[in-house]
Design an enzyme around this catalytic site. Structure first.
Site, short mmCIF file in Angstrom:
data_model
loop_
_atom_site.label_atom_id
_atom_site.label_comp_id
_atom_site.label_asym_id
_atom_site.label_seq_id
_atom_site.Cartn_x
_atom_site.Cartn_y
_atom_site.Cartn_z
N ASP A 45 -5.24 18.97 -2.29
CA ASP A 45 -4.44 19.88 -3.10
C ASP A 45 -5.28 21.14 -3.34
O ASP A 45 -6.35 21.32 -2.75
CB ASP A 45 -3.93 19.20 -4.39
CG ASP A 45 -5.04 18.98 -5.42
OD1 ASP A 45 -6.22 19.25 -5.13
OD2 ASP A 45 -4.72 18.53 -6.55
N HIS B 127 -14.60 -10.81 4.62
CA HIS B 127 -13.90 -9.60 4.15
C HIS B 127 -12.58 -9.39 4.88
O HIS B 127 -11.65 -8.79 4.34
CB HIS B 127 -14.81 -8.39 4.29
CG HIS B 127 -16.10 -8.53 3.54
ND1 HIS B 127 -16.14 -8.66 2.17
CD2 HIS B 127 -17.38 -8.61 3.98
CE1 HIS B 127 -17.40 -8.81 1.79
NE2 HIS B 127 -18.17 -8.78 2.86
N CYS C 95 -8.66 15.72 -4.05
CA CYS C 95 -8.01 16.48 -5.12
C CYS C 95 -9.08 16.73 -6.18
O CYS C 95 -10.28 16.64 -5.88
CB CYS C 95 -6.76 15.78 -5.66
SG CYS C 95 -7.01 14.21 -6.51
#
Ligand code: RB5
Length: 157
Positions: free
Chosen positions: A24, A149, A81
């Site tokens: 952004d 995992h 952002c």
């Protein structure tokens, strides 16, 4: 950063692969810095905006980078952002996307080793430019460990 750090086949992206990046308005400067780093590492950069500091809505950019990764237009993504929080929340709404909001090279490395993160999210207002460069390098030079995992990641989607 050295290209030799990203030679392994087991990394999230190899030399020549496309990496999508979006931010952004708060992250636009870091997007430019990190795009340059990605090019230096040998990746093709798919820049999904924004392109200046005019105010925009971070979900639009989180969705854009997530769509690029989920749609196989990019091997991995980088989302920025102000804090990295909003854009990572938006990106994580997409199936198959694991966006990791990290704050240092350690958490970037762990997000790859244990979580097989495919989008790196960070906050331009919460980490320094040098830290951001270190985060990028750690993320793209660390392999997923697999094993136990793998089972845990399969339980996410
Ligand atoms: C924009 O001011 C800011 O809210 C945004 O960049 C981000 O930090 C949201 O999570």
């Amino acid at each position: 950063m050295r290209r030799g750090d990203i030679m392994s086949e087991k990394l999230i992206a190899k030399i020549g692969d496309t990496v999508a990046i979006a931010s952004d308005h708060a992250g636009v400067k870091y997007k430019s810095i990190l795009s340059k780093c990605l090019e230096e590492l040998g990746f093709e950069v798919l820049d999904l905006g924004t392109c200046d500091e005019a105010s925009v809505d971070y979900p639009d950019y989180g969705h854009a980078v997530a769509n690029a990764v989920a749609g196989n237009r990019a091997s991995a993504g980088v989302a920025i952002c102000g804090t990295g929080i909003g854009i990572s929340i938006a990106a994580n709404r997409h199936k198959g996307v694991r966006a990791a909001l990290v704050h240092d090279a350690f958490t970037a490395k762990m997000s790859r080793q244990h979580n097989n993160a495919n989008i790196l999210a960070l906050g331009a207002r919460s980490v320094s430019e040098d830290t951001a460069r270190g985060i990028l390098k750690a993320f793209f030079s660390t392999q997923f460990e697999g094993g136990r995992h793998e089972r845990r990641i399969e339980k996410i989607d």
